[in-house]
Design a protein around this motif. Structure first.
Motif, short mmCIF file in Angstrom:
data_model
loop_
_atom_site.label_atom_id
_atom_site.label_comp_id
_atom_site.label_asym_id
_atom_site.label_seq_id
_atom_site.Cartn_x
_atom_site.Cartn_y
_atom_site.Cartn_z
N LEU A 57 33.91 60.37 -21.42
CA LEU A 57 33.41 60.91 -20.03
C LEU A 57 31.81 60.30 -20.32
O LEU A 57 32.04 59.71 -18.75
CB LEU A 57 32.93 62.23 -20.79
N MET A 61 30.83 72.15 -20.33
CA MET A 61 31.49 71.07 -21.29
C MET A 61 32.06 70.84 -22.42
O MET A 61 33.32 70.79 -23.34
CB MET A 61 31.69 69.76 -20.29
N SER A 118 33.86 73.57 -24.06
CA SER A 118 35.09 73.84 -24.04
C SER A 118 35.90 72.64 -24.52
O SER A 118 37.07 73.11 -25.65
CB SER A 118 35.64 73.29 -22.47
N ILE A 119 35.41 71.80 -24.81
CA ILE A 119 35.94 70.43 -25.88
C ILE A 119 35.64 70.45 -27.77
O ILE A 119 37.03 71.03 -27.71
CB ILE A 119 35.64 69.25 -25.71
N SER A 132 38.22 74.16 -28.73
CA SER A 132 39.38 73.55 -29.23
C SER A 132 39.48 72.68 -30.98
O SER A 132 41.04 73.30 -31.49
CB SER A 132 40.18 71.74 -28.08
N LYS A 173 39.46 75.07 -37.48
CA LYS A 173 40.89 74.48 -38.03
C LYS A 173 40.12 73.65 -39.65
O LYS A 173 39.69 72.85 -39.62
CB LYS A 173 41.00 73.67 -36.93
N PRO A 220 37.99 65.00 -12.08
CA PRO A 220 38.42 63.77 -12.41
C PRO A 220 39.82 63.82 -13.00
O PRO A 220 39.73 64.11 -14.62
CB PRO A 220 37.70 62.56 -11.57
N PRO A 269 32.09 62.20 -13.49
CA PRO A 269 33.26 63.18 -14.78
C PRO A 269 32.89 64.46 -14.80
O PRO A 269 33.95 64.87 -15.15
CB PRO A 269 32.78 62.27 -16.35
N LEU A 270 32.01 64.93 -15.02
CA LEU A 270 32.07 65.83 -15.24
C LEU A 270 31.90 67.16 -13.78
O LEU A 270 32.18 68.23 -13.98
CB LEU A 270 30.94 67.05 -15.18
N LYS A 271 32.31 66.49 -12.93
CA LYS A 271 32.14 67.55 -11.31
C LYS A 271 30.93 68.26 -11.30
O LYS A 271 29.90 68.82 -11.91
CB LYS A 271 33.54 67.86 -10.76
N SER A 272 31.32 69.44 -11.06
CA SER A 272 30.64 71.14 -10.79
C SER A 272 30.25 70.98 -11.76
O SER A 272 29.91 72.19 -12.47
CB SER A 272 31.17 71.48 -9.54
N ASN A 273 31.14 70.95 -13.46
CA ASN A 273 31.05 71.88 -13.99
C ASN A 273 29.61 71.01 -14.68
O ASN A 273 30.08 70.22 -15.40
CB ASN A 273 32.05 70.95 -15.59
N SER A 308 38.25 61.66 -16.70
CA SER A 308 37.91 63.23 -17.18
C SER A 308 39.26 64.01 -18.13
O SER A 308 39.05 64.01 -19.39
CB SER A 308 36.46 64.04 -16.54
N ALA A 317 37.50 63.32 -33.27
CA ALA A 317 38.02 62.23 -31.95
C ALA A 317 38.91 63.21 -30.98
O ALA A 317 38.40 62.71 -29.64
CB ALA A 317 39.86 61.93 -32.62
N MET A 318 38.02 64.28 -31.58
CA MET A 318 38.61 65.64 -30.73
C MET A 318 37.51 66.29 -29.97
O MET A 318 37.09 66.81 -28.63
CB MET A 318 39.15 67.18 -31.31
N ARG A 341 34.56 61.88 -29.71
CA ARG A 341 35.22 60.75 -28.78
C ARG A 341 34.82 61.23 -27.37
O ARG A 341 34.73 60.01 -26.43
CB ARG A 341 36.00 60.33 -29.33
N VAL A 342 35.47 62.13 -27.37
CA VAL A 342 35.56 62.66 -25.69
C VAL A 342 34.07 63.07 -25.04
O VAL A 342 34.05 62.00 -24.02
CB VAL A 342 35.80 64.04 -25.54
#
Lengths: 185, 185, 185, 185
Positions: free
Chosen positions: A156, A175, A178-179, A182, A138, B141, A166-170, B144, A147-148, A151-152
């Motif tokens: 986390l 992660m 996915s992030i 974007s 982009k 969660p 914060p990630l649970k089963s992922n 997150s 920031a996208m 920073r995320v």
DNA sequence: AATGAATGAGGGTTCATTCAT
DNA sequence: AATGAATGAACCCTCATTCAT
């Protein structure tokens, strides 16, 4: 550990607990078990301690991000790798990360970044421009991309330190993917 | 505007200019054209002013996010709408947003959220769980999810306030969509 | 006596006893029976106290010297009268005189003289030049003339304060005349 | 030059530049290229350095005044010679003179004069008394005579050092004579 | 409700002096 | 003799808070 290192270590801890203003020379000297006066043998001022500590911490972070030469990868893999490095660094060095956050949100911060970091950012910018031209990325300023993504990672990691999962089963890789997707077209 | 509101308004401005520590009772009284003493008629301490102001600002934010009942929408549209509301709120109320940032990065911050916000989050959590069950949403969660969406809106708004053009040619809707897709499966 | 005057009076005493550096805010507050903090309600800094006190004292001195319009007299009588005024002022206000001496020999002193004093000196300079032209007065800069006359008055007054009898059987008028004749041709 | 002399020399310079308080042990040690600690091998305290330096400088001054045996001359010639010696000494040793001025205007000064100087003053006193008896000299204490003669020489020398031309076209001898005549009957 | 003078603990910093080496 | 790191009391100043008015 020499006395300068002791002062840095103590300051890092105290800033995590009390913030920059709440970290007083008196507190540093008490916790480090040294006299207030001797601090001024190693530093010219409280500000100097804070600034030098920030510089050190920023360099640690930059070194970690750079260590596997992410810039040689494809744009998605590059950002994924940076994302994972940032996340791991923050989890393993959460006091340093908190310090960076506090410092950058304070009047101490004058956007003075280290040379190593500046060079890295310049190279990353160039890579970004190429990817934008190719229609992969982009058209966004590098600050928005940070920031996208990066920073995320920090946010986390902060949750991780707070005791959440914060990630649970992922997986971290999922992660990161996915992030980082974007910012792609 | 009653005297409490004047004190809040003045404090909000001063924190934007001088930070939390730099905002002294003396400065508040001078700018608000009241005596330092009278402030202690309305508040028990400087800390109380800060904490109550934060609570107010947080509620303003929550109210804005809620206003079009995003919870009735599909999960993606729900998050998109929240994202856009958050982004717009921050841009239109940048002093409040800066205050939130400063507050949350200070030792004042003790994760105490307002009732309005808590209720909203509880309802959102419920919606999330349903979506996770349906296989639409990643199993994460709520904190997150916030870090991956709402927090990014705030970061981008902050860049806008700094004078950058954080979205460039991308529309808010597109950005919201790209970012919110990262929490979907 | 209001609080500013109390601070000035106390400072004057302490500078006589301990010098400018030895006069600390802590000593002032203890001797004046006030808190250290309140001093900064009336003055911006210790330096401001010292400078303002000097200005006041210098003006007292200048007022005394000027009071009988010595500039209207013949050159000898003019200097005699100034001499006598200076001597008497110093004896009656020895703490002020000592303060002037200490101040002018300190880094505080930046040759900033009061307007009243500057005007007086300019008029005296003019009178001097006329007298030099007439062959009545030695051709000397005004600073030298001061060193040979006014300064001597101060030194003798200082001896008086030390408990000596600096003039012994000689009258003030005779002393003034002998000394002031040294600048005449 | 042994270490004590180096310390004295350095202190003299620093007091001229920074004043008595501004002359710190740390500054002395840095400029003299020695450690702060070793200074306390040669002196018991900073005060001792200052006091001893003053004593040395005063003795230098007394030696200079004495060197041509002015006491053997007539009372006027005696004082003229002393005057000229003092004036020349100050001009040629301005750092010492400045030190004397600073010292005597500080709380360090306790009117303690050196033995050499005391002996000289006693002999001069005796000469004075004889001259008073003979009706040549005004009946004044020796301190007053000093204030009217020697002190003036120092003041004029100080003006010379400040860059003025304090005597203008007048010769030193004429100035000395004019000034010293003020103590004669 | 309102003022603003007053308090005093604590801030960063300096520096004469000491002492292990 | 010599070093220089270390001490700690005291410096000037700030500011949240109190209180007489």
């Amino acid at each position: 550990m020499n006395k300068k290192e002791i002062i840095f270590k103590t300051t890092l801890e105290l800033v995590n607990e009390f913030g920059l203003i709440g970290t007083t020379i008196s507190k540093i000297s008490k916790r480090a078990n040294i006299s207030p006066g001797i601090i001024y043998h190693y530093f010219n001022s409280k500000d100097e301690i804070i600034h030098q500590l920030y510089k050190n911490v920023e360099e640690d972070f930059a070194r970690e991000i750079n260590k596997d030469n992410p810039l040689n990868l494809s744009i998605l893999d590059c950002y994924k790798q940076i994302w994972i490095s940032a996340y791991n660094f923050c989890i393993q060095n959460y006091k340093k990360m908190v310090f960076i956050e506090i410092y950058q949100n304070s009047p101490y911060f004058k956007d003075c970044i280290s040379t190593a970091r500046r060079e890295f950012l310049e190279m990353l910018s160039k890579k970004n421009e190429e990817s934008i031209m190719k229609g992969e990325l982009k058209d966004l300023p590098i600050e928005s991309i940070y920031a996208m993504t990066g920073r995320v990672a920090i946010e986390l990691a902060r949750l991780h330190i707070k005791g959440l999962n914060p990630l649970k089963s992922n997986s971290i890789e999922d992660m990161a993917e996915s992030i980082c997707r974007s910012i792609l077209i």
